[in-house]
Design a protein around this motif. Sequence first.
Motif, PDB file in Angstrom:
ATOM      1  N   VAL A  16       0.846  -1.203   0.000  1.00 14.86           N
ATOM      2  CA  VAL A  16       0.000   0.000   0.000  1.00 14.86           C
ATOM      3  C   VAL A  16       0.879   1.250   0.000  1.00 14.86           C
ATOM      4  CG1 VAL A  16      -1.753   1.280   1.284  1.00 14.86           C
ATOM      5  CG2 VAL A  16      -1.895  -1.223   1.117  1.00 14.86           C
ATOM      6  N   TYR A  17       1.931   1.248   0.816  1.00 17.63           N
ATOM      7  CA  TYR A  17       2.856   2.393   0.869  1.00 17.63           C
ATOM      8  C   TYR A  17       3.528   2.597  -0.491  1.00 17.63           C
ATOM      9  CZ  TYR A  17       6.738   5.365   2.346  1.00 17.63           C
ATOM     10  OH  TYR A  17       7.638   6.398   2.466  1.00 17.63           O
ATOM     11  N   ALA A  18       3.979   1.522  -1.107  1.00 17.62           N
ATOM     12  CA  ALA A  18       4.637   1.634  -2.418  1.00 17.62           C
ATOM     13  C   ALA A  18       3.678   2.198  -3.463  1.00 17.62           C
ATOM     14  CB  ALA A  18       5.171   0.274  -2.860  1.00 17.62           C
ATOM     15  N   LEU A  19       2.443   1.777  -3.440  1.00 18.43           N
ATOM     16  CA  LEU A  19       1.441   2.317  -4.363  1.00 18.43           C
ATOM     17  C   LEU A  19       1.279   3.818  -4.145  1.00 18.43           C
ATOM     18  CD1 LEU A  19      -0.925   2.143  -6.391  1.00 18.43           C
ATOM     19  CD2 LEU A  19      -2.381   1.536  -4.462  1.00 18.43           C
ATOM     20  N   TYR A  20       1.170   4.230  -2.894  1.00 17.18           N
ATOM     21  CA  TYR A  20       0.999   5.641  -2.568  1.00 17.18           C
ATOM     22  C   TYR A  20       2.199   6.469  -3.021  1.00 17.18           C
ATOM     23  CZ  TYR A  20      -0.003   9.778   0.244  1.00 17.18           C
ATOM     24  OH  TYR A  20      -0.240  11.068   0.666  1.00 17.18           O
ATOM     25  N   MET A  21       3.394   5.929  -2.836  1.00 18.89           N
ATOM     26  CA  MET A  21       4.606   6.683  -3.163  1.00 18.89           C
ATOM     27  C   MET A  21       4.959   6.631  -4.646  1.00 18.89           C
ATOM     28  SD  MET A  21       5.389   8.282  -0.504  1.00 18.89           S
ATOM     29  CE  MET A  21       7.032   8.902  -0.880  1.00 18.89           C
ATOM     30  N   ASP A  22       4.247   5.864  -5.436  1.00 20.45           N
ATOM     31  CA  ASP A  22       4.424   5.869  -6.891  1.00 20.45           C
ATOM     32  C   ASP A  22       3.674   7.088  -7.430  1.00 20.45           C
ATOM     33  OD1 ASP A  22       4.846   5.315  -9.554  1.00 20.45           O
ATOM     34  OD2 ASP A  22       3.346   3.728  -9.629  1.00 20.45           O
ATOM     35  N   LEU A  23       4.263   8.252  -7.213  1.00 19.72           N
ATOM     36  CA  LEU A  23       3.572   9.520  -7.468  1.00 19.72           C
ATOM     37  C   LEU A  23       3.094   9.672  -8.902  1.00 19.72           C
ATOM     38  CD1 LEU A  23       5.869  11.886  -5.398  1.00 19.72           C
ATOM     39  CD2 LEU A  23       3.781  10.716  -4.698  1.00 19.72           C
ATOM     40  N   GLU A  24       3.911   9.239  -9.842  1.00 17.62           N
ATOM     41  CA  GLU A  24       3.518   9.376 -11.241  1.00 17.62           C
ATOM     42  C   GLU A  24       2.282   8.530 -11.568  1.00 17.62           C
ATOM     43  OE1 GLU A  24       6.586   8.843 -10.141  1.00 17.62           O
ATOM     44  OE2 GLU A  24       7.884  10.386 -10.970  1.00 17.62           O
ATOM     45  N   GLN A  68       5.066   3.835   7.069  1.00 20.05           N
ATOM     46  CA  GLN A  68       4.468   4.406   8.270  1.00 20.05           C
ATOM     47  C   GLN A  68       3.750   5.738   8.029  1.00 20.05           C
ATOM     48  OE1 GLN A  68       7.221   4.690  11.533  1.00 20.05           O
ATOM     49  NE2 GLN A  68       8.090   2.683  11.078  1.00 20.05           N
ATOM     50  N   ARG A  69       4.453   6.700   7.404  1.00 21.24           N
ATOM     51  CA  ARG A  69       3.906   8.064   7.377  1.00 21.24           C
ATOM     52  C   ARG A  69       4.547   8.877   6.266  1.00 21.24           C
ATOM     53  NH1 ARG A  69       2.210  11.991  11.578  1.00 21.24           N
ATOM     54  NH2 ARG A  69       3.146  13.985  11.055  1.00 21.24           N
ATOM     55  N   GLU A  86      -0.936   8.348   7.003  1.00 22.60           N
ATOM     56  CA  GLU A  86      -0.338   7.340   7.876  1.00 22.60           C
ATOM     57  C   GLU A  86      -0.771   5.956   7.427  1.00 22.60           C
ATOM     58  OE1 GLU A  86      -1.876   8.622  11.638  1.00 22.60           O
ATOM     59  OE2 GLU A  86      -0.153   9.927  11.991  1.00 22.60           O
ATOM     60  N   PHE A  87       0.141   4.995   7.585  1.00 19.99           N
ATOM     61  CA  PHE A  87      -0.083   3.608   7.185  1.00 19.99           C
ATOM     62  C   PHE A  87       0.082   2.738   8.425  1.00 19.99           C
ATOM     63  CE2 PHE A  87       1.574   6.145   3.811  1.00 19.99           C
ATOM     64  CZ  PHE A  87       0.805   5.815   2.717  1.00 19.99           C
ATOM     65  N   HIS A  88      -0.961   1.987   8.776  1.00 18.20           N
ATOM     66  CA  HIS A  88      -0.936   1.150   9.974  1.00 18.20           C
ATOM     67  C   HIS A  88      -1.131  -0.306   9.574  1.00 18.20           C
ATOM     68  CE1 HIS A  88      -1.315   4.800  12.418  1.00 18.20           C
ATOM     69  NE2 HIS A  88      -2.217   5.194  11.522  1.00 18.20           N
TER      70      HIS A  88
END
Length: 154
Positions: A16-24, A68-69, A86-88
């Motif tokens: 989920v974090y990786a998806l979120y941080m794939d900004l493009e 995490q955040r 935030e990611f829990h």
Amino acid sequence: MSVEGSIEIDAPVDKVYALYMDLEGLPRLIEPLRKVERISDTLTVWTWNRVPEPVRVEVVLVSARRNQRVEWKIERDAFPCKAVTEFHALDGNRTRVVHRSEHDFGVFLCVSQQFILLAKRVTDEALRAMAKWAEATADEPLQRSRELTGAAAG
């Protein structure tokens, strides 16, 4: 004024974090977002679909703690804001994502309620889209998941 949204996703926190941080790749999740350009490690330019013409906004990454955040801010737009996601990690392979943003309307209070309603709708839609994508690809390696969305490999 504040906007908050949260969702529980049937996928591991790292995915989920990786998806979120794939900004493009975010325009695939956030409908009015047309494009995200990475200028540097901490600066991106987000182009939003607006009538009569698109609006470009500089978004600064303030801090990120893997899985995490993530903290963002917009300073130069007409309506500056700060946002935290935030990611829990929950039991099993579930993740709770909480997104909060604070918006400063200054003297433009007359448009604040309309903007907050739009920001809340976009936040909720983006969280649901992220959940749908992450859950659909939860058992696939991250590289393959990115290929399915057309996102750039990282």
